[in-house]
Scaffold this motif. Structure first.
Motif, PDB file in Angstrom:
ATOM      1  N   UNK A 133       0.854  -1.198   0.000  1.00 43.65           N
ATOM      2  CA  UNK A 133       0.000   0.000   0.000  1.00 43.65           C
ATOM      3  C   UNK A 133       0.887   1.245   0.000  1.00 43.65           C
ATOM      4  N   UNK A 134       1.986   1.133  -0.742  1.00 52.15           N
ATOM      5  CA  UNK A 134       2.983   2.197  -0.807  1.00 52.15           C
ATOM      6  C   UNK A 134       3.697   2.128  -2.147  1.00 52.15           C
ATOM      7  N   UNK A 135       4.090   3.301  -2.630  1.00 49.17           N
ATOM      8  CA  UNK A 135       4.908   3.389  -3.841  1.00 49.17           C
ATOM      9  C   UNK A 135       6.228   4.089  -3.538  1.00 49.17           C
ATOM     10  N   UNK A 136       6.558   4.188  -2.264  1.00 48.09           N
ATOM     11  CA  UNK A 136       7.820   4.799  -1.858  1.00 48.09           C
ATOM     12  C   UNK A 136       8.962   3.992  -2.474  1.00 48.09           C
ATOM     13  N   UNK A 137       9.874   4.694  -3.132  1.00 51.20           N
ATOM     14  CA  UNK A 137      11.004   4.054  -3.788  1.00 51.20           C
ATOM     15  C   UNK A 137      10.793   3.826  -5.278  1.00 51.20           C
ATOM     16  N   UNK A 138       9.552   3.930  -5.727  1.00 49.79           N
ATOM     17  CA  UNK A 138       9.259   3.794  -7.153  1.00 49.79           C
ATOM     18  C   UNK A 138       9.645   5.095  -7.847  1.00 49.79           C
ATOM     19  N   UNK A 139      10.275   5.004  -8.999  1.00 50.96           N
ATOM     20  CA  UNK A 139      10.706   6.195  -9.713  1.00 50.96           C
ATOM     21  C   UNK A 139       9.546   6.741 -10.540  1.00 50.96           C
ATOM     22  N   UNK A 140       8.964   7.852 -10.092  1.00 56.79           N
ATOM     23  CA  UNK A 140       7.806   8.438 -10.768  1.00 56.79           C
ATOM     24  C   UNK A 140       8.171   8.983 -12.145  1.00 56.79           C
ATOM     25  N   UNK A 155      -1.309  -1.007 -17.961  1.00 56.90           N
ATOM     26  CA  UNK A 155      -0.601  -1.294 -16.700  1.00 56.90           C
ATOM     27  C   UNK A 155       0.171  -0.086 -16.194  1.00 56.90           C
ATOM     28  N   UNK A 156       0.691   0.731 -17.097  1.00 61.90           N
ATOM     29  CA  UNK A 156       1.396   1.940 -16.664  1.00 61.90           C
ATOM     30  C   UNK A 156       0.413   2.935 -16.064  1.00 61.90           C
ATOM     31  N   UNK A 157      -0.758   3.084 -16.669  1.00 62.90           N
ATOM     32  CA  UNK A 157      -1.799   3.961 -16.104  1.00 62.90           C
ATOM     33  C   UNK A 157      -2.238   3.425 -14.741  1.00 62.90           C
ATOM     34  N   UNK A 158      -2.394   2.105 -14.643  1.00 64.31           N
ATOM     35  CA  UNK A 158      -2.784   1.512 -13.363  1.00 64.31           C
ATOM     36  C   UNK A 158      -1.728   1.777 -12.291  1.00 64.31           C
ATOM     37  N   UNK A 159      -0.461   1.650 -12.644  1.00 68.87           N
ATOM     38  CA  UNK A 159       0.618   1.925 -11.690  1.00 68.87           C
ATOM     39  C   UNK A 159       0.617   3.406 -11.290  1.00 68.87           C
ATOM     40  N   UNK A 193       0.124   5.316  -7.632  1.00 70.08           N
ATOM     41  CA  UNK A 193       0.896   6.455  -7.115  1.00 70.08           C
ATOM     42  C   UNK A 193      -0.052   7.469  -6.462  1.00 70.08           C
ATOM     43  N   UNK A 194      -1.215   7.639  -7.041  1.00 70.13           N
ATOM     44  CA  UNK A 194      -2.183   8.601  -6.497  1.00 70.13           C
ATOM     45  C   UNK A 194      -2.841   8.124  -5.207  1.00 70.13           C
ATOM     46  N   UNK A 237       3.210   7.752  -0.847  1.00 74.82           N
ATOM     47  CA  UNK A 237       4.335   8.023  -1.754  1.00 74.82           C
ATOM     48  C   UNK A 237       5.432   8.828  -1.068  1.00 74.82           C
ATOM     49  N   UNK A 238       5.280   9.031   0.227  1.00 74.56           N
ATOM     50  CA  UNK A 238       6.280   9.808   0.940  1.00 74.56           C
ATOM     51  C   UNK A 238       6.333  11.224   0.381  1.00 74.56           C
ATOM     52  N   UNK A 239       7.535  11.733   0.197  1.00 77.18           N
ATOM     53  CA  UNK A 239       7.707  13.092  -0.337  1.00 77.18           C
ATOM     54  C   UNK A 239       8.111  13.067  -1.811  1.00 77.18           C
ATOM     55  N   UNK A 240       7.941  11.926  -2.457  1.00 75.41           N
ATOM     56  CA  UNK A 240       8.345  11.793  -3.855  1.00 75.41           C
ATOM     57  C   UNK A 240       7.391  12.540  -4.772  1.00 75.41           C
ATOM     58  N   UNK A 241       7.935  13.008  -5.869  1.00 72.96           N
ATOM     59  CA  UNK A 241       7.115  13.636  -6.901  1.00 72.96           C
ATOM     60  C   UNK A 241       7.847  13.533  -8.235  1.00 72.96           C
ATOM     61  N   UNK A 242       7.129  13.859  -9.297  1.00 76.86           N
ATOM     62  CA  UNK A 242       7.717  13.871 -10.631  1.00 76.86           C
ATOM     63  C   UNK A 242       8.622  15.095 -10.733  1.00 76.86           C
ATOM     64  N   UNK A 243       9.808  14.908 -11.291  1.00 82.89           N
ATOM     65  CA  UNK A 243      10.766  16.012 -11.374  1.00 82.89           C
ATOM     66  C   UNK A 243      10.350  17.033 -12.430  1.00 82.89           C
ATOM     67  N   UNK A 244      10.861  18.244 -12.272  1.00 81.19           N
ATOM     68  CA  UNK A 244      10.614  19.298 -13.263  1.00 81.19           C
ATOM     69  C   UNK A 244      11.230  18.929 -14.613  1.00 81.19           C
ATOM     70  N   UNK A 245      12.370  18.245 -14.576  1.00 81.03           N
ATOM     71  CA  UNK A 245      13.015  17.809 -15.818  1.00 81.03           C
ATOM     72  C   UNK A 245      12.099  16.853 -16.579  1.00 81.03           C
TER      73      UNK A 245
END
Length: 171
Positions: free
Chosen positions: A39-46, A102-106, A110-111, A115-123
């Motif tokens: 029930x977590x996506x912490x560590x997944x590269x957004x 599957x990518x949309x599901x993943x 994330x939503x 997800x901790x403090x992770x987010x998609x980068x500006x780059x």
């Protein structure tokens, strides 16, 4: 050795295509299952997920366009000859649809999961925005001239470029 247009080669083409479909499709599930269990996506590269969605969406547009559109198939045969096989198999279309789903599901995971403090980068946001804005410009250019083969080729190029971009950090 069998001719390229032989029944044996067609069977090999189909078998290997579906084998690739199942092999690559299987690769999406361990992460989805892990996310669900934790029930977590912490560590997944957004960033990877967003780039992957752009890559697989572009691949789906290319595959579906070539496979389903009679207009694009006519343009393909006019350019390359009527004896040339369309370079997209049903397994290609199935894989790209599965990969986008599957990518949309993943991304949905994330939503809804921690997800901790992770987010998609500006780059990543910048790269993705430039790619989709460029794709929109290409659609606008292709529309009046009905240059559908050129347009799906653009989406094929996008998917190749996105593959290089998404794997670059691993190098």
């Amino acid at each position: 050795m069998a001719s390229w247009n032989s029944v044996e080669m067609e069977i090999a083409y189909q078998v290997l295509g579906w084998l690739a479909f199942f092999s690559w499709s299987f690769s999406f599930y361990p992460q989805v299952i892990l996310n669900f269990k934790r029930k977590s996506v912490v560590g997944l590269n957004f960033d990877f997920l967003v780039l992957n969605l752009t890559k697989h969406s572009s691949y789906l547009i290319y595959n579906a366009g070539l496979f389903f559109s009679k207009a694009i198939q006519r343009q393909y045969h006019n350019k390359y000859g009527h004896d040339q096989m369309i370079p997209v198999a049903p397994s290609d279309v199935a894989f790209s649809m599965h990969a986008v789903t599957l990518t949309v599901f993943t991304l949905f995971q994330v939503l809804i999961y921690d997800r901790g403090h992770q987010k998609v980068s500006k780059t990543c946001i910048s790269i993705t925005s430039v790619i989709w804005l460029s794709a929109l410009v290409c659609v606008i250019v292709a529309w009046p001239k009905h240059s559908w083969l050129w347009l799906v080729s653009v989406f094929n190029t996008i998917q190749v470029v996105m593959t290089a971009i998404k794997y670059t950090p691993q190098v």
